[in-house]
Design a protein around this motif. Structure first.
Motif, short mmCIF file in Angstrom:
data_model
loop_
_atom_site.label_atom_id
_atom_site.label_comp_id
_atom_site.label_asym_id
_atom_site.label_seq_id
_atom_site.Cartn_x
_atom_site.Cartn_y
_atom_site.Cartn_z
N LEU A 152 0.83 -1.21 0.00
CA LEU A 152 0.00 0.00 0.00
C LEU A 152 0.86 1.26 0.00
CD1 LEU A 152 -2.81 -0.92 2.58
CD2 LEU A 152 -3.12 -0.54 0.13
N THR A 153 1.94 1.23 0.79
CA THR A 153 2.80 2.41 0.91
C THR A 153 3.55 2.68 -0.38
OG1 THR A 153 3.08 1.77 3.22
CG2 THR A 153 4.50 3.49 2.45
N GLY A 213 -8.03 -0.18 -6.60
CA GLY A 213 -9.47 0.02 -6.72
C GLY A 213 -9.89 1.45 -7.01
N SER A 214 -8.92 2.36 -7.13
CA SER A 214 -9.25 3.76 -7.39
C SER A 214 -9.77 3.95 -8.81
CB SER A 214 -8.01 4.63 -7.18
OG SER A 214 -8.29 5.96 -7.51
N LYS A 215 -10.91 4.66 -8.92
CA LYS A 215 -11.51 4.92 -10.25
C LYS A 215 -11.03 6.26 -10.82
CE LYS A 215 -14.79 1.63 -9.32
NZ LYS A 215 -13.96 0.51 -8.93
N ALA A 216 -10.69 7.18 -9.93
CA ALA A 216 -10.16 8.49 -10.33
C ALA A 216 -9.42 9.03 -9.12
CB ALA A 216 -11.29 9.44 -10.70
N SER A 217 -8.36 9.79 -9.37
CA SER A 217 -7.62 10.32 -8.23
C SER A 217 -7.04 11.69 -8.53
CB SER A 217 -6.51 9.36 -7.82
OG SER A 217 -5.58 9.23 -8.88
N ALA A 218 -6.72 12.41 -7.46
CA ALA A 218 -6.08 13.72 -7.58
C ALA A 218 -5.20 13.89 -6.35
CB ALA A 218 -7.13 14.83 -7.62
N GLY A 219 -4.11 14.61 -6.51
CA GLY A 219 -3.23 14.80 -5.37
C GLY A 219 -2.44 16.08 -5.50
N ARG A 220 -1.92 16.55 -4.37
CA ARG A 220 -1.12 17.78 -4.37
C ARG A 220 -0.19 17.74 -3.18
NH1 ARG A 220 -5.09 22.42 -5.02
NH2 ARG A 220 -5.13 21.86 -7.22
N SER A 221 0.97 18.38 -3.32
CA SER A 221 1.93 18.44 -2.21
C SER A 221 2.18 19.89 -1.84
CB SER A 221 3.26 17.80 -2.63
OG SER A 221 3.03 16.45 -2.94
N LEU A 230 -6.87 12.34 -3.01
CA LEU A 230 -8.28 11.95 -2.99
C LEU A 230 -8.45 10.86 -4.04
CD1 LEU A 230 -9.96 15.50 -2.92
CD2 LEU A 230 -10.04 13.81 -1.08
N ASP A 231 -9.04 9.74 -3.62
CA ASP A 231 -9.28 8.64 -4.54
C ASP A 231 -10.75 8.25 -4.52
OD1 ASP A 231 -6.70 7.23 -5.75
OD2 ASP A 231 -6.18 8.07 -3.79
N ALA A 232 -11.39 8.23 -5.68
CA ALA A 232 -12.78 7.79 -5.77
C ALA A 232 -12.78 6.27 -5.86
CB ALA A 232 -13.43 8.40 -7.01
N ILE A 260 -14.73 10.15 2.72
CA ILE A 260 -15.62 11.28 2.45
C ILE A 260 -16.62 10.70 1.45
CG2 ILE A 260 -15.83 13.67 1.61
CD1 ILE A 260 -13.91 13.53 3.98
N ASP A 261 -17.69 10.11 1.97
CA ASP A 261 -18.66 9.45 1.11
C ASP A 261 -17.97 8.30 0.37
OD1 ASP A 261 -21.20 9.04 0.31
OD2 ASP A 261 -21.33 10.71 -1.08
N ASP A 262 -17.91 8.34 -0.98
CA ASP A 262 -17.29 7.25 -1.74
C ASP A 262 -15.83 7.55 -2.10
OD1 ASP A 262 -18.27 9.39 -3.30
OD2 ASP A 262 -18.06 8.22 -5.12
N VAL A 263 -15.26 8.59 -1.47
CA VAL A 263 -13.89 9.01 -1.78
C VAL A 263 -13.01 8.81 -0.55
CG1 VAL A 263 -12.46 11.04 -2.36
CG2 VAL A 263 -14.67 10.70 -3.50
N LEU A 264 -11.78 8.35 -0.77
CA LEU A 264 -10.82 8.20 0.32
C LEU A 264 -9.89 9.41 0.33
CD1 LEU A 264 -9.81 6.01 2.50
CD2 LEU A 264 -7.86 5.85 0.96
N LEU A 265 -9.83 10.08 1.47
CA LEU A 265 -8.93 11.22 1.65
C LEU A 265 -7.71 10.72 2.40
CD1 LEU A 265 -8.07 14.27 2.09
CD2 LEU A 265 -9.55 14.23 4.10
#
Length: 196
Positions: free
Chosen positions: A51-52, A59-67, A81-83, A157-162
């Motif tokens: 996982l790391t 299983g992610s259908k869409a994702s976004a990230g920022r640093s 954020l992963d849907a 967050i609902d169906d999204v993993l933060l």
């Protein structure tokens, strides 16, 4: 219900205006992600290692990230954020993540150009944000990164993993980032759902 898109998730990420003064968006962070690897000879750590090290959440259908970076010495904050398609999928992921943390005591962290250290793995109390929050702290002892602490927290967050990861920060850095990120994601993603 239409599937979530990366663009929709990107809108829900923290902006600089959501963070304390002194933070900047860290544009280099994405490039050196491949230089950070964890490993372990303990079979109980296999799931956490996978996982790391994963570039994409299973299983992610869409994702976004920022640093984000709080200066030369940190703290450094990563948000993703992963849907996952459903609340149940998020709940299942959180359960398996918690189990993976509980089964693993230590791993080896290798950062390209910086060397390696043993990191101790410990579940810590997660900021009360989102549903079913989980948090883990990786503390480096010995080696070239002695004393480095990395704390990661995930919540639904609902169906999204933060997921928020804080490097070289304090517990309140994680608390603040996680709470703000969860509120923003809830407001943004919830609004985009009810508005359809």
């Amino acid at each position: 219900m239409p599937a979530r898109t990366a663009a929709e998730l990107t809108k829900a990420l923290l902006a600089l205006t959501d963070l304390p003064a002194g933070f900047a968006i860290d544009t280099d962070a994405g490039d050196d992600g491949s230089g950070v690897k964890v490993s372990s000879k303990d079979p109980k750590c296999a799931r956490l290692v996978a996982l790391t090290n994963a570039d994409k959440l299973p299983g992610s259908k869409a994702s976004a990230g920022r640093s984000y970076s709080g200066g030369e010495q940190g703290p450094f904050v990563d948000e993703s954020l992963d849907a996952l398609g459903s609340k149940a999928a998020v709940g299942a992921f959180q359960q398996s993540f918690r189990k993976a943390i509980a089964g693993c005591r230590s791993m080896t962290l290798t950062i390209a150009g910086q060397g390696r250290s043993t990191v101790n793995v410990r579940e810590v109390s997660a900021p009360k944000a989102g549903t079913d929050p989980v948090a883990v702290r990786f503390s480096a002892s010995g080696g070239s990164m002695d004393g480095l602490e990395i704390t990661m927290s995930t919540a639904g967050i609902d169906d999204v993993l933060l997921a928020i990861t804080v490097v070289a920060g304090l517990p309140e850095d994680l608390e603040g980032a996680m709470t703000t990120a969860a509120d923003k994601a809830k407001a943004t993603l919830g609004a985009s759902r009810s508005g359809t």
